[in-house]
Design a protein around this motif. Structure first.
Motif, PDB file in Angstrom:
ATOM      1  N   ASN A 114       0.826  -1.199   0.000  1.00 28.52           N
ATOM      2  CA  ASN A 114       0.000   0.000   0.000  1.00 28.52           C
ATOM      3  C   ASN A 114       0.867   1.258   0.000  1.00 28.52           C
ATOM      4  N   GLU A 115       0.743   2.061  -1.033  1.00 31.66           N
ATOM      5  CA  GLU A 115       1.535   3.272  -1.184  1.00 31.66           C
ATOM      6  C   GLU A 115       0.866   4.436  -0.464  1.00 31.66           C
ATOM      7  N   SER A 116       1.642   5.183   0.329  1.00 30.03           N
ATOM      8  CA  SER A 116       1.102   6.316   1.072  1.00 30.03           C
ATOM      9  C   SER A 116       2.099   7.465   1.057  1.00 30.03           C
ATOM     10  N   ILE A 117       1.583   8.674   1.282  1.00 30.81           N
ATOM     11  CA  ILE A 117       2.457   9.841   1.424  1.00 30.81           C
ATOM     12  C   ILE A 117       1.976  10.671   2.607  1.00 30.81           C
ATOM     13  N   THR A 118       2.898  11.417   3.181  1.00 33.08           N
ATOM     14  CA  THR A 118       2.551  12.353   4.241  1.00 33.08           C
ATOM     15  C   THR A 118       3.492  13.540   4.138  1.00 33.08           C
ATOM     16  N   THR A 119       3.060  14.677   4.663  1.00 34.66           N
ATOM     17  CA  THR A 119       3.854  15.899   4.597  1.00 34.66           C
ATOM     18  C   THR A 119       4.247  16.323   6.001  1.00 34.66           C
ATOM     19  N   VAL A 120       5.536  16.663   6.164  1.00 36.80           N
ATOM     20  CA  VAL A 120       6.044  17.037   7.489  1.00 36.80           C
ATOM     21  C   VAL A 120       6.940  18.261   7.360  1.00 36.80           C
ATOM     22  N   ASP A 121       7.292  18.834   8.530  1.00 34.67           N
ATOM     23  CA  ASP A 121       8.170  19.997   8.556  1.00 34.67           C
ATOM     24  C   ASP A 121       9.637  19.616   8.743  1.00 34.67           C
ATOM     25  N   ALA A 122       9.868  18.466   9.338  1.00 33.00           N
ATOM     26  CA  ALA A 122      11.252  18.022   9.570  1.00 33.00           C
ATOM     27  C   ALA A 122      11.302  16.511   9.528  1.00 33.00           C
ATOM     28  N   VAL A 123      12.482  15.983   9.185  1.00 28.99           N
ATOM     29  CA  VAL A 123      12.683  14.535   9.096  1.00 28.99           C
ATOM     30  C   VAL A 123      13.948  14.170   9.858  1.00 28.99           C
ATOM     31  N   VAL A 124      13.849  13.129  10.680  1.00 32.04           N
ATOM     32  CA  VAL A 124      15.004  12.592  11.391  1.00 32.04           C
ATOM     33  C   VAL A 124      15.221  11.160  10.907  1.00 32.04           C
ATOM     34  N   ILE A 125      16.371  10.910  10.303  1.00 33.73           N
ATOM     35  CA  ILE A 125      16.702   9.551   9.861  1.00 33.73           C
ATOM     36  C   ILE A 125      17.475   8.881  10.989  1.00 33.73           C
ATOM     37  N   ALA A 126      16.868   7.875  11.593  1.00 30.44           N
ATOM     38  CA  ALA A 126      17.455   7.189  12.750  1.00 30.44           C
ATOM     39  C   ALA A 126      17.830   5.758  12.386  1.00 30.44           C
ATOM     40  N   ALA A 127      18.392   5.603  11.215  1.00 30.53           N
ATOM     41  CA  ALA A 127      18.874   4.312  10.721  1.00 30.53           C
ATOM     42  C   ALA A 127      20.076   4.600   9.835  1.00 30.53           C
ATOM     43  N   PRO A 128      20.964   3.621   9.618  1.00 27.02           N
ATOM     44  CA  PRO A 128      22.137   3.883   8.767  1.00 27.02           C
ATOM     45  C   PRO A 128      21.715   4.288   7.360  1.00 27.02           C
ATOM     46  N   LEU A 129      22.248   5.397   6.881  1.00 25.75           N
ATOM     47  CA  LEU A 129      21.925   5.855   5.528  1.00 25.75           C
ATOM     48  C   LEU A 129      22.192   4.766   4.497  1.00 25.75           C
ATOM     49  N   GLU A 130      23.260   3.997   4.743  1.00 24.20           N
ATOM     50  CA  GLU A 130      23.663   2.971   3.779  1.00 24.20           C
ATOM     51  C   GLU A 130      22.614   1.879   3.634  1.00 24.20           C
ATOM     52  N   TRP A 131      21.728   1.720   4.620  1.00 19.14           N
ATOM     53  CA  TRP A 131      20.764   0.626   4.611  1.00 19.14           C
ATOM     54  C   TRP A 131      19.312   1.072   4.445  1.00 19.14           C
ATOM     55  N   THR A 132      19.082   2.364   4.345  1.00 17.06           N
ATOM     56  CA  THR A 132      17.687   2.824   4.226  1.00 17.06           C
ATOM     57  C   THR A 132      17.143   2.648   2.812  1.00 17.06           C
ATOM     58  N   GLY A 133      18.013   2.779   1.811  1.00  9.15           N
ATOM     59  CA  GLY A 133      17.543   2.692   0.430  1.00  9.15           C
ATOM     60  C   GLY A 133      16.650   3.848   0.024  1.00  9.15           C
ATOM     61  N   ILE A 134      16.744   4.976   0.733  1.00  9.23           N
ATOM     62  CA  ILE A 134      15.869   6.120   0.466  1.00  9.23           C
ATOM     63  C   ILE A 134      16.378   6.906  -0.747  1.00  9.23           C
ATOM     64  N   THR A 135      15.449   7.305  -1.595  1.00 11.93           N
ATOM     65  CA  THR A 135      15.737   8.220  -2.698  1.00 11.93           C
ATOM     66  C   THR A 135      15.404   9.638  -2.240  1.00 11.93           C
TER      67      THR A 135
END
Length: 491
Positions: free
Chosen positions: A302-323
């Motif tokens: 299920n694809e979802s989106i949300t809008t926020v003011d700030a983002v905290v990445i609390a996982a290794p960047l190398e393993w998130t696979g985030i674009t």
């Protein structure tokens, strides 16, 4: 009591009352703010969960959302029940020198226990001199099991030097906490290391640092390095900060949550009042000027989106696979890449360790901990007696291969085997001399990276240090927007 003392008491009471009133007013102001900032936290391990908790304390009206790719809270903290015993599959304990974890456990009203034998302070050196009674460690080089008690006694001077260096490291850590409390949040890892003058430890390998302090190679190779392999699956080329962070347990108590360490991140998330999205993998973060759009899948579909003011990445960047979109430079390519170690963790219920594997007689009394040297190619790094049972024992193994079907080689009377594969456990903790080799804490306006601090050590306290720091950075930015003073240490 004379008049002067009476006046001082009255003044002290009034000042105390004013402080309480000011604190109450400050809290009321925070709670009366308009709807607070929307903050997304990616990852629910100890870094993400503690950041959520600190953010809620600093910004009670913040709208917090936690996105966790797995089906549970905790990240690399995981407690399971084996034969009625709570065992730690991930992070097992923390040292009493770890100030923030100690505070969090207390604030969450969690019962903790000393996870290792408690010795009087005057007997700390005896801990290193009497391995058989205190730690019961053997070191296996593939051919013979080395007598660590004899090794330590034969290298008494090096042992004393090592103990002194651990004590100095602990003093510098304490100074680091103290100085940071006065100065406010740090902006990068180099700034963090400057407090207490810790930079020397991350810039030198364990071998270089201890050799410069005249620790004999024999002690390094047959005691210090096997301990590093047991904890990090890394050798003496690992930087000395991580080594000393591990060795502190020799001079301090080690603690765990009585009901399992998993209780801590769960309690922190509950206390943060964050909205939790389990089985929700964030795949894209898009910057839209003053906002971020988070795109994620739930249950893999299920694809979802949300809008926020700030983002905290609390996982290794190398393993998130985030674009990352509309974010320059792109964090996925511009941030230094770290190689990572993985583990297979096995818990084995068996009668005893197989004496024939270690070339020992039938009546052999196995040590509680068996570590390995660096010059041997084995699929396991350590074997520990985790918990004695009435007619058997629970053993814990750290392995570089899945040995589930090979336990009869190492144990007698195997009853059951529990296996967990950690895809990543620790980054390769190589010495860092160039500040540019640390990942950034702030990747973009409103986009933060907690895990960068794991380049100095992998321990429960370490991500909490930066989680607390990032929460303060975000709170400072919000307070500036509302015209309040920045850096009010309410964590």
């Amino acid at each position: 009591m004379d008049v002067q003392h009476i006046l001082l008491v009255i003044l002290s009471l009034r000042l105390g009352l004013l402080d309480l009133q000011a604190s109450a007013v400050k809290q009321e102001e925070k709670e009366s703010m308009p709807s607070g900032p929307r903050i997304a936290i990616i990852g629910s391990g100890i870094g993400g969960s503690s950041c959520a908790y600190y953010l809620h304390k600093l910004l009670p009206n913040a709208q917090l959302s936690i996105f966790e790719a797995n089906d549970r809270i905790g990240g690399r903290i995981m407690s399971v029940n084996i034969e009625g015993v709570i065992v730690e599959v991930g992070a097992a304990a923390w040292a009493s020198a770890n100030q923030y974890i100690m505070e969090l456990a207390k604030e969450m009203n969690l019962s903790i226990f000393d996870a290792k034998p408690k010795l009087p302070r005057t007997d700390r050196l005896d801990l290193l001199l009497n391995q058989q009674s205190a730690l019961s460690i053997g070191v296996w080089d593939g051919y013979a099991l080395h007598d660590i008690e004899k090794l330590v006694i034969d290298n008494l001077k090096s042992t004393a030097i090592t103990v002194a260096e651990i004590a100095e490291f602990l003093l510098k850590l304490k100074l680091n906490y103290f100085q940071r409390e006065d100065e406010g949040p740090f902006r990068n890892i180099t700034e963090y290391l400057a407090y207490g003058k810790l930079t020397e430890y991350t810039s030198k390998s364990t071998l270089q640092y201890l050799s410069e302090h005249n620790v004999e190679l024999e002690l390094l190779k047959y005691f210090i390095e096997p301990l590093m392999i047991h904890i990090y699956d890394q050798e003496l080329d690992m930087h000395s900060f991580a080594a000393f962070a591990s060795l502190t347990s020799l001079l301090t108590s080690a603690h765990s949550v009585t009901s399992g360490n998993s209780k801590l991140p769960k309690a922190l998330v509950n206390a943060s009042k964050a909205e939790v999205h389990l089985n929700s993998k964030v795949h894209t973060i898009t910057n839209d000027n003053t906002e971020y759009t988070i795109a994620f899948t739930h249950d893999g579909k299920n694809e979802s989106i949300t809008t926020v003011d700030a983002v905290v990445i609390a996982a290794p960047l190398e393993w998130t696979g985030i674009t990352f979109k509309n974010i320059q430079p792109d964090p996925s390519s511009s941030q230094p890449h770290r190689d990572w170690v993985f583990w297979y963790v096995h818990f084995v219920v068996a009668k005893s360790i197989n004496n024939t594997y270690f070339h020992q007689p039938d009546q052999w009394s196995a040590p509680d901990n068996i570590f390995t040297t660096a010059n041997v190619s084995l699929p396991w790094a350590s074997i520990q007696l985790y918990q004695p049972l009435p007619n058997s024992n629970i053993y814990k193994l750290f392995c570089t291969q899945n040995l589930t079907t090979h336990m009869d080689e190492y144990f007698i009377g195997v009853r059951s085997v529990y296996t967990h594969h950690w895809v990543y456990t620790f980054p390769r903790l190589i010495p860092i001399t160039d500040p540019e080799d640390f990942q950034d804490i702030q990747l973009h306006d409103g986009l933060f990276n907690i895990n960068t601090i794991e380049s100095i050590a992998s321990a429960m306290e370490v991500p909490v240090i930066n989680a607390r720091n990032v929460a303060q950075l975000i709170a400072d930015a919000v307070n500036r927007d509302y015209g309040y003073d920045t850096y009010q240490n309410d964590c």
